[in-house]
Design a protein around this motif. Structure first.
Motif, PDB file in Angstrom:
ATOM      1  N   UNK A  88      43.050  40.248  31.474  1.00 16.83           N
ATOM      2  CA  UNK A  88      43.772  40.452  32.728  1.00 16.83           C
ATOM      3  C   UNK A  88      44.578  39.195  33.047  1.00 16.83           C
ATOM      4  N   UNK A  89      45.866  39.363  33.327  1.00 11.78           N
ATOM      5  CA  UNK A  89      46.730  38.226  33.685  1.00 11.78           C
ATOM      6  C   UNK A  89      46.618  37.123  32.643  1.00 11.78           C
ATOM      7  N   UNK A 176      50.078  41.977  35.884  1.00  6.82           N
ATOM      8  CA  UNK A 176      50.832  42.267  37.091  1.00  6.82           C
ATOM      9  C   UNK A 176      52.323  42.038  36.891  1.00  6.82           C
ATOM     10  N   UNK A 177      53.136  42.899  37.486  1.00  9.15           N
ATOM     11  CA  UNK A 177      54.591  42.777  37.336  1.00  9.15           C
ATOM     12  C   UNK A 177      55.169  41.590  38.105  1.00  9.15           C
ATOM     13  N   UNK A 195      53.858  45.230  41.302  1.00  9.49           N
ATOM     14  CA  UNK A 195      53.781  44.164  42.307  1.00  9.49           C
ATOM     15  C   UNK A 195      52.493  43.347  42.193  1.00  9.49           C
ATOM     16  N   UNK A 196      51.790  43.495  41.070  1.00 11.97           N
ATOM     17  CA  UNK A 196      50.558  42.743  40.867  1.00 11.97           C
ATOM     18  C   UNK A 196      50.825  41.280  40.610  1.00 11.97           C
ATOM     19  N   UNK A 197      50.003  40.423  41.159  1.00  9.07           N
ATOM     20  CA  UNK A 197      50.151  38.979  41.010  1.00  9.07           C
ATOM     21  C   UNK A 197      49.112  38.443  40.029  1.00  9.07           C
ATOM     22  N   UNK A 203      43.451  40.449  44.581  1.00 10.51           N
ATOM     23  CA  UNK A 203      44.514  40.943  45.454  1.00 10.51           C
ATOM     24  C   UNK A 203      44.672  42.458  45.386  1.00 10.51           C
ATOM     25  N   UNK A 204      44.377  43.035  44.224  1.00  9.90           N
ATOM     26  CA  UNK A 204      44.458  44.495  44.039  1.00  9.90           C
ATOM     27  C   UNK A 204      43.127  45.019  43.486  1.00  9.90           C
ATOM     28  N   UNK A 205      42.018  44.756  44.186  1.00 19.74           N
ATOM     29  CA  UNK A 205      40.702  45.105  43.631  1.00 19.74           C
ATOM     30  C   UNK A 205      40.489  46.598  43.418  1.00 19.74           C
TER      31      UNK A 205
END
Length: 219
Positions: A88-89, A176-177, A195-197, A203-205
């Motif tokens: 992730x990320x 995330x975009x 819009x994921x950071x 932030x987007x759980x």
């Protein structure tokens, strides 16, 4: 008969710990949060991964890595066969790192800044992590302040000098975009969060929890 929950290992990112995953609903699995080990002097990420793999047991386990934890997961996968690796990320290979991080291998400006000074750059951290809510900022800065200085220095140096060019089997990449730290256009993600950071598990759980549940239950 109630089905036994699958054990899933989690590795956090630079300056983070299990709190980076604390917003997720992981009721569908048995989460095991792997603690960071203090690296030996001048230790390579390859050797670190070789030592670190002893924390993981079982046959064909599932591993989730966030940010630098995903890069470490790629190295551990050279020694352990996983049924699923979810990053992730993060980046799967050196080619997926932004050019400015790769350039720091030849212009090591990161070595001029002491880890304790990096921890004081709160506003810069918020910008790169894209954390805005006060409760999220508090958690992030607690993790950063409590992280070991030696580990922070080693991690940054390991990212800059990372050599990996192999993508482990059964790897799934979530990104995330709107990730500023590792922009999405440098990576090939299987799932792009609109819009994921960078800190999308915090932030987007809801989105990440639902996606992890789908992947893990089908593993």
């Amino acid at each position: 008969m109630k089905q036994e929950l699958k054990t899933v290992y989690f590795i956090s990112g630079l300056g983070a710990d299990s709190r980076a995953f604390s917003y997720l609903d992981l009721s569908f699995c048995n989460p095991v949060y792997l603690p960071w080990q203090i690296p030996e002097k001048n230790e390579s990420i390859e050797n670190y991964a070789l030592r670190y793999k002893s924390l993981i047991t079982g046959t064909r386990p599932i591993l989730i890595g966030l940010s630098f934890g995903g890069m470490l997961a790629m190295e551990i996968a050279k020694y352990i066969q996983f049924s699923k690796i979810i990053i992730i990320s993060s980046a799967k290979t050196r080619k997926e790192l932004p050019f400015y991080l790769r350039a720091m291998k030849y212009i090591p400006i990161h070595r001029l800044i002491k880890p304790q000074n990096l921890k004081q750059l709160n506003n810069l951290a918020y910008k790169f992590l894209r954390v805005h809510l006060r409760k999220d900022k508090v958690v992030c800065m607690q993790m950063i302040r409590e992280s070991d200085n030696r580990l922070v220095s080693w991690t940054i140096d390991s990212i800059v000098n990372w050599k990996n060019n192999l993508v482990a089997l059964n790897t799934i990449h979530i990104h995330g975009s709107h990730d500023i730290l590792l922009p999405h256009f440098f990576v090939k993600a299987d799932h792009k969060i609109a819009k994921g950071r960078h800190m999308i598990p915090m932030i987007e759980p809801e989105k990440i929890s639902a996606l992890l549940k789908q992947i893990i239950l089908n593993a």
